[in-house]
Design a protein around this motif. Structure first.
Motif, PDB file in Angstrom:
ATOM      1  N   VAL A  47       9.179   1.507   9.494  1.00 55.79           N
ATOM      2  CA  VAL A  47       8.644   0.503  10.422  1.00 55.79           C
ATOM      3  C   VAL A  47       7.359   1.014  11.062  1.00 55.79           C
ATOM      4  O   VAL A  47       6.355   0.303  11.162  1.00 55.79           O
ATOM      5  N   ASP A  48       7.383   2.271  11.488  1.00 51.02           N
ATOM      6  CA  ASP A  48       6.199   2.862  12.112  1.00 51.02           C
ATOM      7  C   ASP A  48       5.056   3.015  11.121  1.00 51.02           C
ATOM      8  O   ASP A  48       3.881   2.922  11.486  1.00 51.02           O
ATOM      9  N   ALA A  49       5.380   3.245   9.846  1.00 53.00           N
ATOM     10  CA  ALA A  49       4.338   3.492   8.842  1.00 53.00           C
ATOM     11  C   ALA A  49       3.729   2.213   8.293  1.00 53.00           C
ATOM     12  O   ALA A  49       2.603   2.233   7.782  1.00 53.00           O
ATOM     13  N   CYS A  50       4.432   1.088   8.380  1.00 50.95           N
ATOM     14  CA  CYS A  50       3.955  -0.152   7.756  1.00 50.95           C
ATOM     15  C   CYS A  50       2.699  -0.659   8.458  1.00 50.95           C
ATOM     16  O   CYS A  50       2.727  -0.949   9.659  1.00 50.95           O
ATOM     17  N   PRO A  51       1.581  -0.823   7.735  1.00 46.45           N
ATOM     18  CA  PRO A  51       0.337  -1.247   8.385  1.00 46.45           C
ATOM     19  C   PRO A  51       0.273  -2.736   8.701  1.00 46.45           C
ATOM     20  O   PRO A  51      -0.639  -3.174   9.400  1.00 46.45           O
ATOM     21  N   ASP A 101       0.817  -1.217   0.000  1.00 43.98           N
ATOM     22  CA  ASP A 101       0.000   0.000   0.000  1.00 43.98           C
ATOM     23  C   ASP A 101       0.850   1.267   0.000  1.00 43.98           C
ATOM     24  O   ASP A 101       0.327   2.370  -0.091  1.00 43.98           O
ATOM     25  N   ALA A 102       2.174   1.105   0.083  1.00 46.40           N
ATOM     26  CA  ALA A 102       3.139   2.203  -0.090  1.00 46.40           C
ATOM     27  C   ALA A 102       3.070   3.254   1.011  1.00 46.40           C
ATOM     28  O   ALA A 102       3.560   4.364   0.832  1.00 46.40           O
ATOM     29  N   SER A 103       2.498   2.929   2.171  1.00 50.53           N
ATOM     30  CA  SER A 103       2.543   3.862   3.293  1.00 50.53           C
ATOM     31  C   SER A 103       3.986   4.163   3.682  1.00 50.53           C
ATOM     32  O   SER A 103       4.327   5.276   4.089  1.00 50.53           O
ATOM     33  N   CYS A 104       4.855   3.167   3.554  1.00 50.71           N
ATOM     34  CA  CYS A 104       6.262   3.333   3.923  1.00 50.71           C
ATOM     35  C   CYS A 104       6.994   4.270   2.975  1.00 50.71           C
ATOM     36  O   CYS A 104       7.945   4.950   3.379  1.00 50.71           O
ATOM     37  N   VAL A 105       6.557   4.317   1.714  1.00 49.74           N
ATOM     38  CA  VAL A 105       7.250   5.139   0.718  1.00 49.74           C
ATOM     39  C   VAL A 105       7.239   6.605   1.133  1.00 49.74           C
ATOM     40  O   VAL A 105       8.267   7.287   1.134  1.00 49.74           O
ATOM     41  N   ALA A 106       6.066   7.086   1.509  1.00 50.69           N
ATOM     42  CA  ALA A 106       5.950   8.502   1.874  1.00 50.69           C
ATOM     43  C   ALA A 106       6.692   8.826   3.163  1.00 50.69           C
ATOM     44  O   ALA A 106       7.076   9.974   3.393  1.00 50.69           O
TER      45      ALA A 106
END
Length: 562
Positions: A53-57, A12-17
């Protein structure tokens, strides 16, 4: 030390941002994103900040010095991606994206469906001011394929629903569960109550094999089997004959691998998951010892993802069996230039060299093989399987061509897993050839290549076809919502619509038993309580009347009211 993305990646690319040095690729704006199996961290650029790590769902990112067992290979898998796509090719810092202003009054949007595509669309909409989102789902439970499609032994993937719950808790969000659009409400009525409608209804129909005997008892769609073991109300009543020793799955995508695992895993391991009780009971009595997966093309073109294929090798009491002669005879296994495909071939060769263990169950991969007929006087007893050659297809990709060399393969269960297609939505155009709603980047057209229909949009598989994984829907939803907001700002959607109170009154008349978010949370709490008593994450209700009864009994719990 660098961080590494592992099997549970949802794309879902949450980590990218979140990455301050832009070392996670492919991003949704890069062409590789459409076909990637997962995202990758470039080890030499990673600055060990831990923001990803914090952003990964789904908790899929770990320091490389904490990887163990099969996960240890992901350090090399991440690095291999950058051998093919070096960081300096097109590298640039990520530009922050500004929220669009919605300054033409309250924007009301209906979303049909409550799976990942719908939830990502709702999240994108509610990031902007003065938006109301009404989500309609025919079942009393949300989350779509995360609840009814993800295999029960993949609990990490299901953690993504925590993010969906957060979206559902926003002030502008409303659930309408147990409401079927096309039956309880028409497409026209949705437009009367909303400035825009987004259809996120997926691709629920399976593709047929088109062979003689396909309809024999014992032959089923894999979608039915997946729904059965996941407790989907439409499939919980199905009966699958597991009395034979061999099952055959046609197809070798990730769904096929899920089914093969469920058929061969130790039921005691499944008993710690949220698998449906009726399926667990049946699997305890199962006689199946071997599952054969037929793939029409070679190991290099197999549809499964590398992480899912790699994980099969660690199943207790199960051998992965591949005939090395089949790989040696496959020209696509020699010198494959695509690193992703080459690694699949490498893994296949590793499996082919492993010794089998007496008494173990078996998952057997057969490449370059297709069924041509199913046989049995009253029910399935065997298949005719033809050997294929690889030839250049119209677009240059390898295509399968039957050779005429056939064999008979005894089997008592046949499951077809060769893809999915959408079904028509009442009142909305449909492309029968592609099995999707015709659209231009999410804007619905009046036919393939036709004109835009103002106010009607699609996202997810009904928009692009059955491709990608859960997180792929995030970028897909963002594309659709961007166009919807542009249309609203450009006054293509500005008109008078009926308000939220009037919609609620209409639903109370049409569907008196429908549920809101509070009703879902009552069901959720009841399932979790049943699971806690059995040492499981949840024990699902598998019938709609059971779900509605649980919602009524527990509706007085202090849960939020949306």
């Amino acid at each position: 030390m660098a961080y590494v993305i592992t099997q549970a990646c949802c794309n879902d690319a949450s980590c990218v941002a979140s990455c301050p040095v832009n070392c996670i690729h492919p991003t949704p704006d890069e062409p590789q994103f459409a076909t990637t199996e997962q995202l990758y961290i470039e080890p030499d650029t990673c600055i060990d900040c831990g923001a990803c790590v914090d952003a990964c769902p789904v908790a899929a990112i770990f320091p490389d010095d904490q990887l163990s067992g099969p996960d240890a290979r992901y350090a090399q898998i991440n690095a291999n991606y950058y051998d093919r796509h070096p960081m300096w090719e097109g590298w640039a810092p990520l530009a922050p994206k500004e929220a669009k202003r919605v300054d033409l009054g309250t924007l009301r949007v209906a979303i049909v469906g409550a799976g990942p595509a719908a939830c990502y669309a709702a999240d994108e909409l509610l990031a902007h001011s003065d938006v109301e989102v009404e989500v309609f789902e025919k079942l009393p439970t949300p989350w779509g394929l995360v609840r009814a499609g993800v295999a029960p032994d993949h609990p990490g993937t299901k953690v993504i629903t925590d993010a969906f719950e957060w979206t559902a808790g926003k002030d502008g969000f409303r659930f309408h569960l147990g409401v079927e659009v096309g039956t309880d409400l028409t497409h026209r009525e949705l437009l009367d109550h909303h400035h825009a409608v987004i259809y996120a209804v997926g691709a629920p129909h399976d593709r047929s094999l088109g062979i003689d005997g396909e309809d024999l008892p014992g032959s089923h769609a894999a979608t039915e089997f997946v729904g059965w073991y996941n407790g989907h109300p439409d499939h919980a009543h199905h009966d699958f004959d597991l009395s034979g020793e061999r099952a055959v799955i046609v197809g070798n995508g990730n769904v096929a691998l899920d089914v093969a695992r469920i058929l061969t895993m130790n039921p005691d391991e499944l008993a710690r998951t949220d698998i449906a009780d009726h399926a667990l009971d049946a699997l305890r009595r199962s006689n199946i010892r071997e599952v054969v997966l037929l793939g029409r093309r070679g190991a290099a073109q197999a549809a499964y993802s590398t992480p899912e294929f790699l994980a099969l090798g660690d199943l207790d009491g199960v051998d992965v069996v591949i005939d090395p002669a089949e790989l040696d005879a496959d020209p696509s296994c020699a010198g494959e230039p695509d690193p992703q495909a080459a690694f699949k071939v490498q893994l296949a060769r590793e499996y082919s060299s492993r010794a089998t263990t007496p008494g173990n169950k078996r998952i057997v991969f057969r490449y370059l093989a297709s069924p041509t007929a199913a046989h049995g006087p009253g029910r399935l007893e065997s298949l005719t399987v033809v050997r294929n050659d690889l030839v250049a297809g119209p677009n240059g990709t390898p295509a399968a061509r039957p050779t005429g060399d056939t064999e008979t393969l005894p089997a008592g269960l046949l499951l077809r897993s060769i893809g999915y297609r959408g079904r028509p939505v009442p009142g909305v155009p449909f492309d029968e050839r592609r099995g999707v709603v015709p659209n231009d980047h999410g804007r619905v057209l009046d036919g393939p290549g036709g004109a835009v229909i103002d106010g009607v949009y699609v996202t997810g598989w009904i928009k692009r076809g059955p491709s990608g994984v859960i997180g792929t829907n995030k970028a897909c939803a963002r594309e659709t919502v961007t166009r919807l907001l542009d249309d609203f700002q450009n006054e293509r959607l500005v008109r008078t619509v009926v308000d939220r109170a009037a919609l609620a009154a209409l639903l109370d008349r049409r569907v008196p038993g429908h549920l809101d978010g509070r009703g879902w949370r009552a069901i959720d709490a009841a399932e979790r309580a049943r699971g806690a008593a059995a040492g499981r994450p949840r024990v699902k209700f598998t019938a709609v009347d059971e779900m509605l009864a649980a919602a009524r009994v527990r509706h007085r719990l202090p849960l939020f009211t949306r």
